[in-house]
Scaffold this active site. Structure first.
Site, PDB file in Angstrom:
ATOM      1  N   GLU A   1       7.748   2.504 -13.947  1.00 32.51           N
ATOM      2  CA  GLU A   1       7.181   1.520 -13.023  1.00 32.51           C
ATOM      3  C   GLU A   1       6.606   2.171 -11.770  1.00 32.51           C
ATOM      4  OE1 GLU A   1      10.115   1.147 -14.521  1.00 32.51           O
ATOM      5  OE2 GLU A   1      10.156  -0.817 -15.502  1.00 32.51           O
TER       6      GLU A   1
ATOM      7  N   PHE B   1      22.490 -10.561 -15.012  1.00 36.84           N
ATOM      8  CA  PHE B   1      22.044  -9.322 -15.640  1.00 36.84           C
ATOM      9  C   PHE B   1      20.633  -8.977 -15.158  1.00 36.84           C
ATOM     10  CE2 PHE B   1      19.869  -7.148 -19.234  1.00 36.84           C
ATOM     11  CZ  PHE B   1      20.531  -5.941 -19.103  1.00 36.84           C
ATOM     12  N   GLN B   2      20.444  -7.765 -14.735  1.00 34.76           N
ATOM     13  CA  GLN B   2      19.166  -7.259 -14.226  1.00 34.76           C
ATOM     14  C   GLN B   2      18.638  -8.082 -13.059  1.00 34.76           C
ATOM     15  OE1 GLN B   2      16.546  -6.440 -17.629  1.00 34.76           O
ATOM     16  NE2 GLN B   2      17.416  -4.381 -17.614  1.00 34.76           N
TER      17      GLN B   2
ATOM     18  N   LYS C   1      12.135 -16.353 -14.080  1.00 34.64           N
ATOM     19  CA  LYS C   1      11.778 -16.598 -15.473  1.00 34.64           C
ATOM     20  C   LYS C   1      11.452 -18.068 -15.736  1.00 34.64           C
ATOM     21  CE  LYS C   1      13.724 -16.038 -20.039  1.00 34.64           C
ATOM     22  NZ  LYS C   1      14.975 -15.853 -20.758  1.00 34.64           N
TER      23      LYS C   1
ATOM     24  N   MET D   1       5.912  23.970  -0.139  1.00 31.63           N
ATOM     25  CA  MET D   1       5.851  23.627   1.274  1.00 31.63           C
ATOM     26  C   MET D   1       7.221  23.738   1.929  1.00 31.63           C
ATOM     27  SD  MET D   1       4.008  22.957   3.767  1.00 31.63           S
ATOM     28  CE  MET D   1       2.439  22.138   3.592  1.00 31.63           C
TER      29      MET D   1
HETATM   30  C1  LIG Z   1       9.528  12.294  -3.460  1.00 31.54           C
HETATM   31  C2  LIG Z   1       9.593  13.429  -2.510  1.00 31.54           C
HETATM   32  N1  LIG Z   1      10.713  14.171  -2.418  1.00 31.54           N
HETATM   33  C3  LIG Z   1      10.772  15.205  -1.542  1.00 31.54           C
HETATM   34  C4  LIG Z   1       9.723  15.510  -0.738  1.00 31.54           C
HETATM   35  C5  LIG Z   1       9.804  16.661   0.246  1.00 31.54           C
HETATM   36  N2  LIG Z   1       8.816  17.682  -0.103  1.00 31.54           N
HETATM   37  C6  LIG Z   1       7.642  17.785   0.555  1.00 31.54           C
HETATM   38  S1  LIG Z   1       6.664  18.982  -0.058  1.00 31.54           S
HETATM   39  C7  LIG Z   1       7.813  19.427  -1.210  1.00 31.54           C
HETATM   40  C8  LIG Z   1       7.561  20.535  -2.164  1.00 31.54           C
HETATM   41  C9  LIG Z   1       6.487  20.226  -3.113  1.00 31.54           C
HETATM   42  O1  LIG Z   1       6.479  21.208  -4.083  1.00 31.54           O
HETATM   43  P1  LIG Z   1       5.303  21.335  -5.142  1.00 31.54           P
HETATM   44  O2  LIG Z   1       5.013  19.999  -5.714  1.00 31.54           O
HETATM   45  O3  LIG Z   1       5.605  22.404  -6.077  1.00 31.54           O
HETATM   46  O4  LIG Z   1       4.049  21.656  -4.244  1.00 31.54           O
HETATM   47  P2  LIG Z   1       3.663  22.962  -3.370  1.00 31.54           P
HETATM   48  O5  LIG Z   1       4.126  22.692  -1.981  1.00 31.54           O
HETATM   49  O6  LIG Z   1       4.330  24.138  -3.994  1.00 31.54           O
HETATM   50  O7  LIG Z   1       2.179  22.971  -3.472  1.00 31.54           O
HETATM   51  C10 LIG Z   1       8.944  18.622  -1.074  1.00 31.54           C
HETATM   52  C11 LIG Z   1      10.160  18.769  -1.895  1.00 31.54           C
HETATM   53  C12 LIG Z   1       8.581  14.688  -0.857  1.00 31.54           C
HETATM   54  N3  LIG Z   1       7.506  14.877  -0.098  1.00 31.54           N
HETATM   55  N4  LIG Z   1       8.537  13.674  -1.751  1.00 31.54           N
END
Ligand SMILES: Cc1ncc(C[n+]2csc(CCOP(=O)(O)OP(=O)(O)O)c2C)c(N)n1
Lengths: 162, 577
Positions: free
Chosen positions: B50, B112-113, B162, B476
């Site tokens: 979803e 439920f749900q 529903k 990052m």
């Molecule tokens: C749903 C979610 N969880 C955690 C984060 C925190 N976060 C920001 S950037 C990042 C790393 C992203 O890694 P990747 O997708 O490999 O991209 P890169 O930075 O290596 O290009 C994280 C964990 C986020 N932005 N979104």
């Protein structure tokens, strides 16, 4: 600074939680909140007492206005207005203080709405200063219970402050 | 004639011109799904989660300007939409989410749900409804679309018990009349004139354009303003595409990973014209030190965005396109400035900053630099593509190295920063634009958050391309750990756990390609763009690469770190913290 904000809102379910959610979600204070229907049963009026610096109060007013169910926001603090609050105070005075309690109730134009062997319940209506004053005076006599409605406010007709 | 709630639902969508909805079935929405089974007007795209459905609807909306629509079941189906809804909410994207609900009589019984999705989604929707009577359904659908798309757009959720969708009523289509909701579209004329006066007086003006320009369709008016008055424009992440990135007046993106010249221009400006943007902390850095010499004109349709976190001299509440139309007229008719002369010195200064520190990186022959991949994508598409991103370094490199010339060509989760957004968003955009090249620029971490949508892309023959900048790290976060946490890479090293993306693509029936050397990048991209199928491209890139410039969180935006300064920076960083 403390502001009293009056809101006209759609009388629908969920509106109160939208307002409460706005305050909690954005970290604003609510000192008191009272809600009731207006003459038009589709509209409720809420009175919220809140505190914050000018920028926060401006945001609160704007954010409230932005809520879809809010019809009108009036910051009463900007207007000449009347504020009232009602309290119910249950006191359990010693025998020798009973007369003093009744006298105080009278001075503050309170009404005894319930009494028992050991207690009186006094209803007092007024602005904040008056309520604070009677509470201070009754405290030494032994306040057992204390409930307040929260403030309600209404603008005076035709006069604008400043 | 009375028809069922399910029919009213579909009838209402038809009235709103909806052709596609994204969704996932379940118990309480079986009636609606049954009705959709042989319906020719509204096509449901089954996603595999979803969250994917909501992001897809969001990508559909961002790329077209029309609202995206979602249909899910109650309970877990509904709660799975929350991240998608919050993503759309933060970026003001119009979507309408329909969630099934247990029958009205069971609401509140922990049936439920059952989940209180109206309560759960309240803070992240623009508005939401629980439909209690089938008679109200069509009116509510119409109101929901109106609220989602008018004023400052945003997501709206409709909870459908529903029994309501099973119940029967006459179909009506009443005009929307919400007395408590009246967005302001026209800017105050006096304020606009004041703004024009300030613009005429300023020597060092800069425009900061945000997502509001795109949402209001005001890109042309913005360009007219900038070109007529010779004012340079910097575009926030959400604003990329609102002004041509290739234009000589473009300053690229400001803020934490913004260009040196955008941040310098803001800090040295005497007038900042903020248009459809909201001074996010990623843009302003340390707020007290932001644009210290500038008067600020702020145009936004949402009054709460104005003076929320910066002082504003001329607030103008209104629709960007309409306000700019009037402003341009006032400037052209009433102002006698010789703009080119007025701006000459300022534009020369900005050129000097551009030359001093362009957006750049160090190319390598041995190892693929992630920025090089983005540059190549730009070069090969010539900007004629819809690009989505995930979140992290991939997102920032895309913002820096891909030049967006047109609105609605960048789909990215700006406000919430949702990893897993880009791929489903690209699917939604591809559905709306079957003949366009749609590319998700991804990280190896983010792509795994909604990788199941490969099935959706493949089965619907959506030729989405995914370019994974595979650095085997949550890049990052790793970058912050390197700079601020003494290179202690706590739980950011994915390394051998990173799956073989080529095999994954193939397992789903998509095409997988891989490049491990710089000279393989272009052939892989060319091949991917040639194939009319869903393609995953695994670019094995230099894991050490960082996004520069960088303003440490909480520092003024002209305190920037650059690539070569690493040693010095670390000391500086400690000072900042
Ligand atoms: C749903 C979610 N969880 C955690 C984060 C925190 N976060 C920001 S950037 C990042 C790393 C992203 O890694 P990747 O997708 O490999 O991209 P890169 O930075 O290596 O290009 C994280 C964990 C986020 N932005 N979104």
């Amino acid at each position: 600074m403390r502001h009293t904000i009056s809101l006209l809102v759609e009388n629908k379910f969920g509106v109160l939680s939208r307002i409460a959610g706005l305050f909690s979600g954005r970290g604003y204070n609510i000192e008191s909140l009272s809600v009731g229907e207006t003459i038009d049963p589709q509209i409720s009026v809420m009175t919220i007492v809140t505190t914050g610096d000018d920028q926060i109060i401006e945001q609160i007013n704007k954010q409230l206005n932005k809520l879809i169910d809010v019809i009108k926001v009036i910051d009463m603090t900007e207007l000449d207005h009347v504020e009232r609050e009602m309290v119910l105070i249950k006191v359990a005075p010693k025998q020798e203080d009973k007369a003093e309690v009744l006298r105080l109730a009278e001075i503050f134009r309170g009404r005894i709405v319930d009494s028992s062997q050991r207690t009186y319940t006094i209803e007092v209506t007024g602005d904040e200063k008056k309520i604070e004053a009677i509470v201070e005076l009754l405290k030494p006599m032994g306040i057992k219970e204390f409930v307040r409605t929260g403030k309600i406010a209404i603008a005076r007709e035709g006069v604008k402050k400043g | 004639m009375k028809i069922t709630g399910a029919e009213i639902f579909v009838e209402s969508l038809k009235k709103e011109g909806v052709k596609h909805i994204f969704g996932y079935p379940g118990g309480v929405v079986l009636g609606i799904f049954d009705f959709l089974y042989d319906n020719k007007d509204v096509q449901l795209i089954l996603t595999r989660h979803e969250q994917g459905a909501v992001h897809a609807a969001d990508g559909y909306a961002r790329s077209t300007g029309k609202p995206g629509v979602v249909l899910v079941t109650s309970g877990p189906g509904a709660t799975n939409t929350v991240t998608g809804i919050a993503t759309a909410s933060m970026d003001s994207i119009p979507i309408v989410v329909f969630s099934g609900q247990v029958p009205t009589l069971l609401i509140g019984n922990d049936a439920f749900q059952e989940a209180d999705i109206v309560g759960i989604s309240r803070p992240c929707t623009k508005y939401n409804f629980l439909v209690k009577n089938v008679e109200d359904l069509s009116r509510i659908v119409r109101e929901a679309f109106y609220i989602a798309t008018s004023g400052r757009p945003g997501p709206v959720l409709i909870d459908l018990p529903k029994d309501v969708t099973a119940g029967k009523a006459e179909f009506t289509w009443p005009e929307v009349n919400i007395r408590s909701y009246n967005p302001t579209y026209e800017g105050n004329k006096w304020m606009i004139t004041q703004a024009a006066n300030l613009i005429a007086k300023s020597k060092r003006a800069v425009i900061v354009a945000g997502g509001g320009v795109i949402l209001s369709g005001g890109a042309r008016e913005l360009r007219e303003l900038a070109e007529f008055t010779d004012i340079p424009v910097t575009m926030t992440l959400m604003g990329l595409g609102s002004f041509p990135g290739t234009h000589e007046l473009s300053l690229s993106m400001p803020g934490m990973h913004g260009s040196y010249y955008a941040n310098k221009a803001i800090q040295e400006s005497d007038l900042l014209i903020a248009i459809g943007m909201r001074f996010d902390d990623r843009v302003t850095g340390k707020i007290d030190a932001f644009a210290p010499h500038a008067k600020i004109i702020h145009v936004d349709i949402d009054p709460t965005s104005i003076r929320k976190n910066v002082r504003v001299d001329i607030p103008i509440v209104g629709d960007v396109k309409r306000v700019l139309t009037v402003l341009n007229k006032v400037l052209k008719e009433d102002m006698k400035e010789q703009w080119a002369e007025v701006r000459n010195a300022w534009l020369r200064q900005i050129d000097a900053w551009k030359k001093e520190r362009p957006l750049t990186y160090t190319y390598s022959n041995e190892i693929i630099k992630p920025q090089f991949v983005v540059e190549k994508i730009y070069e090969l598409t010539k900007g004629d593509a819809i690009i989505s991103t995930e979140v992290g370094q991939n997102q920032m490199w895309t913002a820096q190295f891909y030049k967006f010339d047109k609105p609605r060509t960048l789909l990215t989760s700006g406000g919430l920063g949702t990893m897993g957004y880009g791929f489903p968003a690209a699917i939604g955009a591809q559905l709306a634009h079957p003949n366009k090249l749609v590319i998700d620029i991804a990280g190896d971490g983010s792509i795994q958050m909604n990788i199941q949508e490969l099935a959706t892309a493949v089965i619907n023959k959506l030729p989405v391309k995914v370019a994974i900048l595979n650095n085997r790290y949550l890049g990052m976060v790793r970058q912050w750990q390197e700079l601020f946490f003494s290179e202690r890479y706590s739980h950011t090293k994915l390394d051998e756990s990173v799956p073989d993306f080529v095999k994954i693509a193939e397992a789903y029936g998509a095409v997988g390609l891989r490049a491990t050397k710089p000279n393989e990048v272009e052939p892989v991209l060319r091949e991917a763009f040639r194939i009319k199928r869903t393609v995953f491209m695994d670019f094995v890139v230099d894991w050490k690469e960082k996004v520069f410039p960088m303003v440490p969180a909480g520092a003024p935006i002209d305190h920037m770190l650059f690539e070569e300064q690493k040693e010095k920076t670390e000391k500086k960083l400690k000072a900042v913290k």
